[in-house]
Scaffold this motif. Sequence first.
Motif, PDB file in Angstrom:
ATOM      1  N   ARG A   1       0.793  -1.235   0.000  1.00 19.74           N
ATOM      2  CA  ARG A   1       0.000   0.000   0.000  1.00 19.74           C
ATOM      3  C   ARG A   1       0.826   1.286   0.000  1.00 19.74           C
TER       4      ARG A   1
ATOM      5  N   ASN B   1      -5.363  -1.903  11.969  1.00 22.62           N
ATOM      6  CA  ASN B   1      -5.882  -1.651  10.620  1.00 22.62           C
ATOM      7  C   ASN B   1      -7.377  -1.381  10.733  1.00 22.62           C
ATOM      8  N   ASN B   2      -7.996  -1.046   9.618  1.00 20.70           N
ATOM      9  CA  ASN B   2      -9.409  -0.700   9.684  1.00 20.70           C
ATOM     10  C   ASN B   2     -10.279  -1.917   9.988  1.00 20.70           C
ATOM     11  N   ALA B   3      -9.832  -3.093   9.580  1.00 20.14           N
ATOM     12  CA  ALA B   3     -10.586  -4.307   9.923  1.00 20.14           C
ATOM     13  C   ALA B   3     -10.643  -4.450  11.448  1.00 20.14           C
TER      14      ALA B   3
ATOM     15  N   ILE C   1     -14.037  -6.882   1.151  1.00 16.85           N
ATOM     16  CA  ILE C   1     -12.874  -6.100   0.712  1.00 16.85           C
ATOM     17  C   ILE C   1     -11.733  -7.080   0.521  1.00 16.85           C
TER      18      ILE C   1
ATOM     19  N   PHE D   1     -11.868 -10.035   4.508  1.00 18.19           N
ATOM     20  CA  PHE D   1     -12.731  -9.052   5.160  1.00 18.19           C
ATOM     21  C   PHE D   1     -14.109  -9.044   4.518  1.00 18.19           C
TER      22      PHE D   1
ATOM     23  N   VAL E   1     -21.745   1.396   5.724  1.00 22.91           N
ATOM     24  CA  VAL E   1     -20.441   0.987   5.196  1.00 22.91           C
ATOM     25  C   VAL E   1     -20.249   1.638   3.837  1.00 22.91           C
ATOM     26  N   HIS E   2     -19.099   2.294   3.673  1.00 21.94           N
ATOM     27  CA  HIS E   2     -18.833   2.927   2.384  1.00 21.94           C
ATOM     28  C   HIS E   2     -18.562   1.845   1.337  1.00 21.94           C
TER      29      HIS E   2
ATOM     30  N   SER F   1     -16.649   0.856  -0.925  1.00 27.58           N
ATOM     31  CA  SER F   1     -15.309   1.243  -1.399  1.00 27.58           C
ATOM     32  C   SER F   1     -15.009   0.723  -2.788  1.00 27.58           C
TER      33      SER F   1
ATOM     34  N   ASP G   1     -18.308   3.074   8.580  1.00 30.39           N
ATOM     35  CA  ASP G   1     -17.012   2.535   8.149  1.00 30.39           C
ATOM     36  C   ASP G   1     -16.705   3.195   6.815  1.00 30.39           C
TER      37      ASP G   1
ATOM     38  N   GLY H   1     -13.922   3.092   5.146  1.00 29.63           N
ATOM     39  CA  GLY H   1     -12.959   2.386   4.296  1.00 29.63           C
ATOM     40  C   GLY H   1     -11.679   3.187   4.194  1.00 29.63           C
TER      41      GLY H   1
ATOM     42  N   SER I   1      -8.834   3.644   7.253  1.00 27.50           N
ATOM     43  CA  SER I   1      -7.485   3.059   7.211  1.00 27.50           C
ATOM     44  C   SER I   1      -6.400   4.125   7.245  1.00 27.50           C
TER      45      SER I   1
ATOM     46  N   LYS J   1      -4.439   3.739   3.313  1.00 25.83           N
ATOM     47  CA  LYS J   1      -5.090   3.927   2.010  1.00 25.83           C
ATOM     48  C   LYS J   1      -4.847   5.383   1.609  1.00 25.83           C
TER      49      LYS J   1
END
Length: 475
Positions: free
Chosen positions: A100, A155-157, A183, A187, A228-229, A231, A261, A263, A295, A298
């Motif tokens: 990333r 992390n976002n998770a 994702i 996830f 939830v976005h 993404s 969320d 993302g 995140s 990202k």
Amino acid sequence: MTTTESSARFAAIPALDRLLRTAGMAALCEEFGRAEVVRALKADLGALRAAIGAGGVEPGAVAPNAIASRAAARLASRARPALRRVFNLTGTVLHTNLGRAPLAEEAIQAMAEVARGASSLEFDLERGRRGDRDSHVERLVTELSGAEAACVVNNNAAAVTLVLNTLANRRQVAVSRGELVEIGGAFRMPDIMARAGARLVEIGTTNRTHARDYAAAIGPATAMVMKVHCSNYRIEGFTASVAEAELAAIAHERGLPLFVDLGSGSLLDLARWGLPSEPTVGAALAAGADLVSFSGDKLLGGPQAGLIAGRADLIRRIKKNPLKRALRPGKMTIAALAATLALYRDPDRLAGRLPVLRLLTRPAGELEALGRLVGPALEAALAGAAKVELVASTAEIGSGALPVEPIDSRALRLVPASGRGSDLTRIAARLRGLPVPVIGYARNGALWLDLRTLDDEATFLGQLDGLLPEGTAEP
Ligand SMILES: *Cc1c(COP(=O)(O)O)cnc(C)c1O
């Protein structure tokens, strides 16, 4: 090989002691350590015996010099770390498999600084007592997003898991059917919910979810409303969804929090740099979200991390969850994240300092100039094995951010002279075998190297000599 020949070869194998005294061994011991050199020599002798047993070894192969040079190659290959820098020329700027976001110099320095020794990670220097590791990031996130409080996990998770487990363990969470995302990899929203102990209540349909659907589904067992976005996909056509502000009103009327969320999320509107807009953290909070998660690696352009921002009372509960301790990041992550966030205080210079933004906003003219410099050198290094053309391409942000919004880019397109797929595969493998491996992508019988993320052309050009070994130039 006859039995006599192979007996002769076995007999000619030099003893380890003698090998250790051959020319160059002292230098290898100096470089790699004696134990490692002995290991390499023993491995080579073992392979040699097996090969003689199998009947195919030239007399020269048992010469001490031959053994020493094979051992040297083995040592060099073992010394190369498995996790290495690569050139990501895949056209996906934030490539999850390739690590990333590239970090800003400021973030790299901050990491090195705390890596070397002790730091104020959990020490309050003003009061001279125990501090909070979230504080370094929290003051910046609140300042930049308008949130009351914030905390950080790996992390976002992890952020999503922690929010759900803290606020909705054994209770229900209402989510639109259009937002039950996967994702990449492991996830998947319904699975994360289950692991966090929350019960998913699916709202509406895949393409249309209305305010009345939420209102009807919310009951005494509901702990929160979640948005939830989307993404990495977009639902188009006959669609309806409920915007954050309206959803916040529905949740708040019933005394429930709204968790979004995001993302990737973004602290500033990317439209400012001519990029497609991602929802910003500040806008989601201003619209009434009580908590948001996003995140660190990202679009934010920092290290792998997950941030949770929003209401102070909810963040306090999250920080008290024992899971938070299990999901907390280390000092290097916090140092890099805080240094990255600090760059956002000066939006005017952000595109010059934050690599993700710099790469995403490079003008086509710059990429073309780069292609005209690098393309001919690459074609020359390929020595007739492939033709190299500078062509228009499309890149994407990646990591789920805006995959439906292609970014104009330029690429070097390598077409094997033979037109054979096997030669394309071989060229791709040679590029991966360079000291700094080069990773592109195959499309329509060609190998594409996207130039948007090539930002160290000196290293790229400097290693091209090693591209084709003698004798492979002819396709
Ligand atoms: C990427 C993403 C995640 C996972 O974030 P990581 O930082 O990769 O753990 C969760 N939710 C959404 C909507 C995402 O886009």
